[in-house]
Design an enzyme around this catalytic site. Structure first.
Site, PDB file in Angstrom:
ATOM      1  N   ASP A 298       2.133   8.871   1.191  1.00  0.00           N
ATOM      2  CA  ASP A 298       1.625   7.557   1.618  1.00  0.00           C
ATOM      3  C   ASP A 298       2.562   6.571   0.425  1.00  0.00           C
ATOM      4  O   ASP A 298       2.775   7.029  -0.469  1.00  0.00           O
ATOM      5  CB  ASP A 298       0.307   7.494   1.759  1.00  0.00           C
ATOM      6  CG  ASP A 298       0.013   6.208   2.487  1.00  0.00           C
ATOM      7  OD1 ASP A 298       0.912   5.469   2.779  1.00  0.00           O
ATOM      8  OD2 ASP A 298      -1.313   6.066   3.022  1.00  0.00           O
TER       9      ASP A 298
HETATM   10  C1  BGC Z   1      -0.497   3.144   4.702  1.00  0.00           C
HETATM   11  C2  BGC Z   1       0.311   4.043   5.540  1.00  0.00           C
HETATM   12  C3  BGC Z   1       1.456   3.503   6.359  1.00  0.00           C
HETATM   13  C4  BGC Z   1       2.405   3.108   4.832  1.00  0.00           C
HETATM   14  C5  BGC Z   1       3.925   2.333   5.270  1.00  0.00           C
HETATM   15  C6  BGC Z   1       0.478   2.542   3.606  1.00  0.00           C
HETATM   16  O1  BGC Z   1      -0.254   1.442   3.005  1.00  0.00           O
HETATM   17  O2  BGC Z   1      -1.756   3.591   4.143  1.00  0.00           O
HETATM   18  O3  BGC Z   1      -0.491   4.564   6.736  1.00  0.00           O
HETATM   19  O4  BGC Z   1       2.242   4.167   6.819  1.00  0.00           O
HETATM   20  O5  BGC Z   1       1.665   2.041   4.277  1.00  0.00           O
HETATM   21  O6  BGC Z   1       3.704   1.344   5.873  1.00  0.00           O
END
Ligand code: BGC
Length: 800
Positions: A298
């Protein structure tokens, strides 16, 4: 609090003497080395191709595949640079779960929770298919020859869609991202995830399965560095049995369906960070479940370089600084074997080959503008064939939970409309000028409601409602920016124009004056977003508004846009409240779908993908997030000590009668269930108690052997066509009655159809902690078929 004295000692905090087995609770055992991709099952060919390509790469080129480049000049959430000399065009990684995020000319589909409420597998596959088509349309032709890939062109390629949210699973009612997931039940979530993946694979798009694993609260999801020592992210502490029987279950289904990517989560798992946890990545994922694809972090979830590489991480996003030159140095000085980097690169390229992306995307595109004002050639990704799927997705995500003959509306002459969630949002663009989910009610801020206070690393909003206009989904990276939003009031106006209805409305006064009306509609909502957990599961402002209308109107119909559980006991028994609808998160066709349902042009067929209790106190400790406390102020702990007993399992075990049970939902017609038969298959005859098959992605292949079938018939006994989501529950060896099958059927009046639901070895097994295998528990098992968890219509036994 059991758990982490050892880690505290290591960090110099006050020591504790541990005298019993609890020493192992909250600890993550080491599992090394990281298993290599082996090319099992469907992966054989892509594995061979990837190996051949990796053999031609330099150390630096291999390393460049593993970390993200800056995202500031394109609309990708993250991207991997191209290797022009070998024809690899790079990867563009894009959110969101309900459509293409951060761009124009795309659709906003019903979000996860609405998909769960639909219980419709075919519709879910179609949704995945058309969403993936939009990613593809925004992509570009890769049939250019080697050398024709300037690195800046990475904006042209959209290969990976962050689609599948099966974590959070809704352990806590106030979880801020519960709306992104399908259901609070692992079986329902798992199959809908698999169906979404199937739809994406039809269009050659890699799916990302997230967030692996135990990502159940937003509060303290990340470390917070403004203190000394810093506050680490919360640790979700779980035992092995609960891990397998509840949280890993839907991930397993999605991996079985072929997801080629998985995203490790922000928080810690048994006190070890999710993206450096060798037990979950090397152990559960790459050994037990035979995962062949690649693990991506993540965003900014990497907190170590060497440790995360050895623990099984394959790609970091965006560029954390831990890898790149540091990774190649660690390989050159022997700290990390080069074979680990080869495996990372092979897994990434094998995923690309698996989806046929090396064969080129058919249509050149211009990808994703970053800023709203950026001049760009327009690519309209919206396929007209997706329109009925968008609309049907919105319709089937609505759940009718109360109807005292108020609905469908019968030629009303005068309707009054109330509530802040009826009209469209005041501004289409309320953000920072980028295409980042700031448009048309998908906004993640709500100016009039931002009463914020800082709690550790997360901003907590005091109010939970989006008072500036209707919402069609929650906020954060899971939100999209569709071309239009059909608000309930827009759709009611259109209907009034057709029928010559007299409409009155007031969306402002919290205690409005109500004209004499045939029906009074009140639209309220609950707001939810990534980054923080909801402060409550109901709010007084909205409940008082509803009650104020109900005091003056004896046909008050309440519609709730709810990105999570929303309690209604403050008004549900009021005699003037004649109908209640959970509209969930319907996407862009929200209003049109609601109005079609209210007038009976469409029939309700959604059912709750979670339980609605009567009281907030019914949740006990599972209402909100665990906060840093006591000895663990800097190392917050969340013990999942309830085991598998969340949602309906928990309420049942504690003998709490819910307001509306899991799987409940009304229709304008009625269904009769009949002719139950429960039969064992040949495979069950001499089935060993443990599976013995080889491991392919998803786990041992004989876990999916069908050992029994449950058959029954359903008849539409009403006067209009309707769809019924029939459900099968069994008394599982784990000590809880659990969902183990469902099917949605469309039936005309008087029509009867039969349903056949398979029970697999895994469905009938429990996780044997000592044997580290699924164990088939032989004996007599209760089988329950019905319209909801409580509404059992047919009952039998299975002797296995
Ligand atoms: C989120 C993810 C997301 C990623 C990219 C993160 O803050 O938890 O679910 O895919 O950002 O945008």
């Amino acid at each position: 609090m059991k758990s982490i004295a050892l880690s505290l000692c290591a960090l110099g905090a006050s020591a504790k003497v541990i005298t019993d087995d609890s020493i192992f609770y909250g600890q993550s055992p080491p599992v090394y080395p990281s298993p290599n991709i082996t090319g099992t099952g469907d992966w054989a060919e892509s594995y061979t191709k990837a190996q051949a390509l990796v053999a031609q790469l330099t150390l630096e080129e291999k390393s460049n595949l593993t970390f993200g480049a800056s995202t500031t000049d394109n609309g990708c959430a993250g991207w991997i640079q191209a290797i022009p000399r070998l024809g690899f065009p790079g990867l563009c990684l894009v959110d969101a779960g309900n459509g293409v995020r951060t761009t124009d000319l795309v659709n906003g589909y019903a979000a996860g929770l609405s998909v769960g409420a639909s219980w419709n597998r075919e519709l879910t596959t179609q949704r995945g298919h058309y969403m993936a088509g939009e990613f593809r349309a925004k992509g570009a032709n890769v049939a250019l020859g080697p050398g024709e890939y300037p690195q800046s062109d990475t904006r042209l390629y959209i290969y990976l869609h962050f689609t599948i949210v099966v974590g959070p699973l809704g352990r806590i009612a106030r979880g801020g991202r519960n709306w992104e997931g399908f259901s609070h039940d692992p079986y329902l979530s798992g199959l809908l995830a698999a169906d979404t993946i199937k739809g994406h694979h039809q269009r050659g798009i890699i799916t990302s399965l997230k967030h692996f694993i135990l990502n159940e609260q937003e509060t303290n999801r990340n470390p917070f560095a403004n203190t000394t020592p810093q506050v680490e992210a919360v640790s979700s502490n779980v035992d092995d049995k609960t891990m397998h029987e509840l949280y890993l279950w839907p991930f397993q289904d999605a991996l079985k369906a072929g997801s080629a990517n998985i995203m490790c989560s922000y928080q810690r798992i048994n006190n070890s960070y999710g993206c450096a946890n060798s037990k979950t990545l090397n152990g559960l994922l790459k050994t037990e479940l035979g995962f062949q694809g690649f693990v991506v972090t993540d965003w900014r979830a990497q907190h170590s370089g060497v440790a995360s590489a050895l623990a099984g991480l394959d790609m970091t996003m965006p560029d954390s600084g831990y890898w790149g030159k540091n990774l190649t140095t660690a390989i050159q000085n022997g700290t990390i074997p080069e074979s680990r980097l080869d495996d990372m690169a092979t897994r990434i390229l094998a995923a690309w080959y698996l989806l046929g992306q090396d064969e080129g995307f058919p249509k050149p595109g211009v990808g994703m503008p970053y800023a709203i004002t950026e001049p760009h050639t327009r690519v309209d990704a919206r396929d007209p064939a997706a329109r009925p799927i968008l609309f049907q997705g919105a319709v089937e995500g609505h759940v009718l939970v109360k109807n005292n003959r108020a609905l469908p509306l019968r030629d009303p002459q005068v309707i009054s409309v109330f509530g802040y969630s009826a009209p469209g949002y005041k501004q289409s663009v309320v953000g920072d000028g980028t295409y980042s989910a700031w448009k048309l009610g998908a906004q993640s801020t709500n100016p009039e409601q931002q009463v914020a206070s800082k709690v550790y690393n997360s901003t907590v909003f005091i109010e939970t409602i989006a008072i500036n206009g209707t919402i069609i989904m929650g906020g954060g990276s899971g939100a999209t920016t569709p071309g239009y939003v059909s608000s309930p009031f827009d759709a009611l106006n259109q209907r009034a124009m057709k029928d010559n209805t007299d409409l009155f409305w007031d969306f402002v006064d919290p205690a409005p004056q109500v004209p004499a009306s045939d029906a009074c509609l009140v639209f309220i909502n609950a707001w939810s977003s990534e980054g923080y957990d909801r402060p409550a599961v109901y709010d007084d402002y909205s409940d008082n508004l509803v009650l104020s209308v109900a005091e003056q109107c004896n046909n008050t119909i309440v519609v709730i846009h709810n990105p999570g559980v929303r309690l209604v006991d403050n008004f549900s028994d009021h005699p003037n409240i004649t109908a209640i609808v959970y509209a969930h998160t319907p996407g862009q066709d929200s209003g049109a779908a609601t109005v079609a349902l209210l007038y009976g042009d469409e029939n309700f067929s959604g059912k709750l993908p979670y339980t609605v209790p009567k009281n907030v106190s019914d949740y006990g400790p599972l209402l909100g997030p665990d906060l840093p406390e006591g000895d663990y102020l800097n190392y917050p702990q969340s013990d999942f000590s309830e085991g598998i007993f969340i949602d309906y399992r928990g309420f049942e075990a504690r003998n709490i009668t819910p307001r509306y049970e899991f799987g409940y939902g009304l229709s304008y017609t009625t269904f009769e269930y009949d002719s139950l038969s429960v039969g064992k298959t040949k495979k069950a005859e001499d089935a060993d108690i443990y599976p013995s098959g080889p491991i392919e992605q998803g786990g041992q292949i004989d876990l999916w052997d069908v050992l029994a079938n449950v058959e029954f018939t359903i008849k539409n006994t009403g006067k209009i066509t309707g769809k019924e989501a029939a459900q099968l529950y069994i008394d599982t060896p784990s000590g809880a009655r659990q969902l183990r099958g469902f099917e949605k059927l469309s039936l005309k009046p008087d029509e009867t159809d039969s349903v056949k639901l398979p029970l697999t070895r895994r469905d009938l097994s429990e996780w044997d902690v000592a044997a580290q295998r699924w164990k088939l528990v032989k004996g007599s098992i209760g089988v329950y078929v019905g319209a909801s968890f409580k509404d059992v219509r047919l009952q039998g036994t299975l002797d296995i």
